[in-house]
Design a protein around this motif. Sequence first.
Motif, PDB file in Angstrom:
ATOM      1  N   CYS A  63       0.831  -1.207   0.000  1.00  0.00           N
ATOM      2  CA  CYS A  63       0.000   0.000   0.000  1.00  0.00           C
ATOM      3  C   CYS A  63       0.865   1.257   0.000  1.00  0.00           C
ATOM      4  CB  CYS A  63      -0.897   0.033   1.239  1.00  0.00           C
ATOM      5  SG  CYS A  63      -1.864  -1.467   1.458  1.00  0.00           S
ATOM      6  N   VAL A  64       0.476   2.225  -0.817  1.00  0.00           N
ATOM      7  CA  VAL A  64       1.161   3.511  -0.905  1.00  0.00           C
ATOM      8  C   VAL A  64       0.129   4.601  -0.647  1.00  0.00           C
ATOM      9  CG1 VAL A  64       2.540   5.055  -2.334  1.00  0.00           C
ATOM     10  CG2 VAL A  64       2.750   2.580  -2.630  1.00  0.00           C
ATOM     11  N   MET A  65       0.461   5.523   0.262  1.00  0.00           N
ATOM     12  CA  MET A  65      -0.499   6.575   0.607  1.00  0.00           C
ATOM     13  C   MET A  65       0.244   7.756   1.203  1.00  0.00           C
ATOM     14  SD  MET A  65      -3.830   6.235   3.101  1.00  0.00           S
ATOM     15  CE  MET A  65      -4.957   7.596   3.350  1.00  0.00           C
ATOM     16  N   HIS A  66      -0.315   8.926   1.040  1.00  0.00           N
ATOM     17  CA  HIS A  66       0.192  10.147   1.645  1.00  0.00           C
ATOM     18  C   HIS A  66      -1.012  10.883   2.233  1.00  0.00           C
ATOM     19  CE1 HIS A  66       2.035  14.155   1.991  1.00  0.00           C
ATOM     20  NE2 HIS A  66       3.214  13.556   1.860  1.00  0.00           N
ATOM     21  N   PRO A  67      -0.856  11.582   3.339  1.00  0.00           N
ATOM     22  CA  PRO A  67      -2.033  12.225   3.944  1.00  0.00           C
ATOM     23  C   PRO A  67      -2.677  13.304   3.093  1.00  0.00           C
ATOM     24  CG  PRO A  67      -0.013  12.879   5.079  1.00  0.00           C
ATOM     25  CD  PRO A  67       0.347  11.738   4.183  1.00  0.00           C
ATOM     26  N   ARG A  68      -1.925  13.872   2.120  1.00  0.00           N
ATOM     27  CA  ARG A  68      -2.543  14.946   1.346  1.00  0.00           C
ATOM     28  C   ARG A  68      -2.133  14.955  -0.131  1.00  0.00           C
ATOM     29  NH1 ARG A  68       1.755  17.095   3.997  1.00  0.00           N
ATOM     30  NH2 ARG A  68       3.125  18.487   2.846  1.00  0.00           N
ATOM     31  N   CYS A  85       3.840  -8.870  -6.027  1.00  0.00           N
ATOM     32  CA  CYS A  85       2.814  -8.382  -5.112  1.00  0.00           C
ATOM     33  C   CYS A  85       1.825  -7.498  -5.871  1.00  0.00           C
ATOM     34  CB  CYS A  85       3.437  -7.573  -3.974  1.00  0.00           C
ATOM     35  SG  CYS A  85       4.641  -8.476  -2.971  1.00  0.00           S
ATOM     36  N   ALA A  86       0.670  -7.294  -5.300  1.00  0.00           N
ATOM     37  CA  ALA A  86      -0.254  -6.292  -5.812  1.00  0.00           C
ATOM     38  C   ALA A  86       0.132  -4.944  -5.220  1.00  0.00           C
ATOM     39  CB  ALA A  86      -1.689  -6.644  -5.431  1.00  0.00           C
ATOM     40  N   ALA A  87      -0.266  -3.870  -5.894  1.00  0.00           N
ATOM     41  CA  ALA A  87      -0.012  -2.517  -5.398  1.00  0.00           C
ATOM     42  C   ALA A  87      -1.344  -1.808  -5.181  1.00  0.00           C
ATOM     43  CB  ALA A  87       0.844  -1.730  -6.388  1.00  0.00           C
ATOM     44  N   TRP A  88      -1.454  -1.154  -4.060  1.00  0.00           N
ATOM     45  CA  TRP A  88      -2.663  -0.390  -3.717  1.00  0.00           C
ATOM     46  C   TRP A  88      -2.242   1.050  -3.461  1.00  0.00           C
ATOM     47  CZ3 TRP A  88      -7.781   0.017  -3.554  1.00  0.00           C
ATOM     48  CH2 TRP A  88      -8.393   0.857  -2.635  1.00  0.00           C
ATOM     49  N   SER A  89      -2.743   1.952  -4.269  1.00  0.00           N
ATOM     50  CA  SER A  89      -2.476   3.379  -4.083  1.00  0.00           C
ATOM     51  C   SER A  89      -3.759   4.037  -3.620  1.00  0.00           C
ATOM     52  CB  SER A  89      -2.009   4.011  -5.396  1.00  0.00           C
ATOM     53  OG  SER A  89      -1.949   5.415  -5.271  1.00  0.00           O
ATOM     54  N   GLN A  90      -3.686   4.747  -2.492  1.00  0.00           N
ATOM     55  CA  GLN A  90      -4.899   5.308  -1.916  1.00  0.00           C
ATOM     56  C   GLN A  90      -4.810   6.811  -1.753  1.00  0.00           C
ATOM     57  OE1 GLN A  90      -6.375   3.325   1.591  1.00  0.00           O
ATOM     58  NE2 GLN A  90      -7.715   5.035   2.122  1.00  0.00           N
ATOM     59  N   GLY A  91      -5.930   7.459  -1.962  1.00  0.00           N
ATOM     60  CA  GLY A  91      -6.053   8.873  -1.659  1.00  0.00           C
ATOM     61  C   GLY A  91      -6.763   9.058  -0.334  1.00  0.00           C
ATOM     62  N   SER A  92      -6.396  10.103   0.386  1.00  0.00           N
ATOM     63  CA  SER A  92      -7.080  10.425   1.636  1.00  0.00           C
ATOM     64  C   SER A  92      -8.197  11.418   1.356  1.00  0.00           C
ATOM     65  CB  SER A  92      -6.088  11.034   2.631  1.00  0.00           C
ATOM     66  OG  SER A  92      -5.799  12.381   2.266  1.00  0.00           O
ATOM     67  N   ARG A  93      -8.928  11.773   2.381  1.00  0.00           N
ATOM     68  CA  ARG A  93      -9.978  12.775   2.229  1.00  0.00           C
ATOM     69  C   ARG A  93      -9.385  14.172   2.041  1.00  0.00           C
ATOM     70  NH1 ARG A  93     -12.865  12.093   7.889  1.00  0.00           N
ATOM     71  NH2 ARG A  93     -12.068   9.977   7.551  1.00  0.00           N
ATOM     72  N   SER A  94      -8.072  14.305   2.238  1.00  0.00           N
ATOM     73  CA  SER A  94      -7.430  15.620   2.193  1.00  0.00           C
ATOM     74  C   SER A  94      -6.516  15.786   0.982  1.00  0.00           C
ATOM     75  CB  SER A  94      -6.607  15.832   3.473  1.00  0.00           C
ATOM     76  OG  SER A  94      -7.422  15.763   4.619  1.00  0.00           O
ATOM     77  N   GLY A  96      -4.788  17.138  -2.003  1.00  0.00           N
ATOM     78  CA  GLY A  96      -4.765  18.450  -2.634  1.00  0.00           C
ATOM     79  C   GLY A  96      -5.142  19.604  -1.732  1.00  0.00           C
ATOM     80  N   ASN A  97      -5.534  19.327  -0.488  1.00  0.00           N
ATOM     81  CA  ASN A  97      -5.945  20.405   0.407  1.00  0.00           C
ATOM     82  C   ASN A  97      -5.822  19.931   1.846  1.00  0.00           C
ATOM     83  OD1 ASN A  97      -7.083  22.527   1.767  1.00  0.00           O
ATOM     84  ND2 ASN A  97      -9.068  22.424   0.755  1.00  0.00           N
ATOM     85  N   ASP A  98      -4.749  20.357   2.514  1.00  0.00           N
ATOM     86  CA  ASP A  98      -4.538  19.908   3.891  1.00  0.00           C
ATOM     87  C   ASP A  98      -5.001  20.945   4.915  1.00  0.00           C
ATOM     88  OD1 ASP A  98      -2.611  21.820   3.567  1.00  0.00           O
ATOM     89  OD2 ASP A  98      -0.934  20.585   4.228  1.00  0.00           O
ATOM     90  N   LEU A  99      -5.879  21.852   4.499  1.00  0.00           N
ATOM     91  CA  LEU A  99      -6.366  22.903   5.388  1.00  0.00           C
ATOM     92  C   LEU A  99      -6.915  22.332   6.692  1.00  0.00           C
ATOM     93  CD1 LEU A  99      -7.098  26.033   5.513  1.00  0.00           C
ATOM     94  CD2 LEU A  99      -9.372  25.333   4.760  1.00  0.00           C
ATOM     95  N   ARG A 324       1.032  26.699   5.468  1.00  0.00           N
ATOM     96  CA  ARG A 324       0.735  28.109   5.230  1.00  0.00           C
ATOM     97  C   ARG A 324      -0.663  28.486   5.712  1.00  0.00           C
ATOM     98  NH1 ARG A 324       4.294  29.592   5.085  1.00  0.00           N
ATOM     99  NH2 ARG A 324       5.381  29.826   3.113  1.00  0.00           N
ATOM    100  N   ASN A 325      -1.638  27.650   5.430  1.00  0.00           N
ATOM    101  CA  ASN A 325      -3.003  27.883   5.900  1.00  0.00           C
ATOM    102  C   ASN A 325      -3.548  26.599   6.500  1.00  0.00           C
ATOM    103  OD1 ASN A 325      -3.754  30.710   4.937  1.00  0.00           O
ATOM    104  ND2 ASN A 325      -3.062  29.783   3.023  1.00  0.00           N
ATOM    105  N   CYS A 326      -4.059  26.692   7.719  1.00  0.00           N
ATOM    106  CA  CYS A 326      -4.607  25.499   8.365  1.00  0.00           C
ATOM    107  C   CYS A 326      -5.529  25.904   9.503  1.00  0.00           C
ATOM    108  CB  CYS A 326      -3.491  24.592   8.890  1.00  0.00           C
ATOM    109  SG  CYS A 326      -2.298  25.410   9.978  1.00  0.00           S
TER     110      CYS A 326
END
Length: 421
Positions: A63-68, A85-94, A96-99, A324-326
């Motif tokens: 599995c490959v993932m980043h929080p934003r 192996c299989a590869a799983w790439s996941q997006g988080s709910r954030s 492109g926008n880690d505000l 910068r903005n959060c």
Amino acid sequence: MSSSAISAQTGPAAVTAGFLNTDWSPRDVPEGTVTRNVVLRTADNAAVTGSLYLRGKPDTVVCVMHPREFMACHYLIPDIVESGCAAWSQGSRSVGNDLRLEHELALFDVAAGLNFLRGQGFKKIVLLGNSGGASLYAFYVQQSALEGGRRLVRTPGGRPTKLDTLTMPEIDGFVFVAPHPGQGLLLMGCIDPSVTDERDPLSVDSSLDALDPKNGFSEPPAPSKYSAQFLERYRAGQRARVAKLDAIATDLIATRMHARKKTKDGGDEHLRRIGAHTPIMTVWRTDADPRCFDLSIDPSDRDYGTLWGKDPRASNYGAVGFARNCTPEAWLSTWSGLSSNATLVKTAPSIRQPTLLIEYTGDLSTFPSVAKDIFALIGATQKSHIRVRGDHHGRALAKGEDLGRNIAGGKVRDWLREHFA
């Protein structure tokens, strides 16, 4: 850290933005690879996406993932599939926008993906944490190893985590690639302590200014040279500024929650609006790590400059940068080196599974002593540390050299075959 670092270079060929970990074509995966794109709902009803790449019927998924960051075309995916192996790439709910990014909530995103994969019949799960993905995944490992009642009850901002109700599948292996110690500790190393007024981005205490020649700064490309005494004061000043920002964030949250409590059953309209309002913190000047200007500090193969560019004024005073903005909650959970729970100092000892750490020797964010410390923190007895020439994104350090990411891909492929394929 962000895999979409923005260059401060000028000229028509300059890269101004882009996901630097996502530059392969789907046709680069091994022949016979099948790709499946899915949308999942987390246990708290957020929507997240995932892409599954597999050839045949492997038992192990990596599995490959980043929080934003968007990781659907992460450069190591072809190597993962090639390993068997299989590869799983996941997006988080954030993505492109880690505000509003709070790492405790991002664990719900990780769990949604891993529960899906268990449901697909995968017997073994390996987490591959690249850059900021490393601290997110290590945080997940720490919490998943605990019984529900022992998990974190509240976020640093005071929000109930509800992690005790979350089904968190345990994992079988861990790969670190260019990890930093966590977004908060990363920022602690590069935040500018010379800011005297958080409301004035140009305010400067000259005694703590890394760009002041009196403190050892030289105009690039000449390297700067800072004294041990200055660096000691500088690091103390960085902690003090983070503590000040923590106090600001805590006060903003307390003001809102107090207003909500006072108007729980109606009442004053002004207070009701205060209770509904979520302020946004603007944190200026977060790109001033002396190690990026004085290459004699923790020497490595790195070049002059930061992840954001070679102009120390543009990268530190510009609009783009870490944190910068959060929201106040996001500051405390993600960007505070004092308050965040998602730091490898706190979480890496919980990793007991077989572990591989790949360090890029020209990394501008994780320096040799930091990588060494991270490796020492990992709780696994079966662990390996490999150093590869390349920058933070695995690009070549000199013209004509092999890409570091290609060498790293081979190392990951061999390690997966040895332990899991």
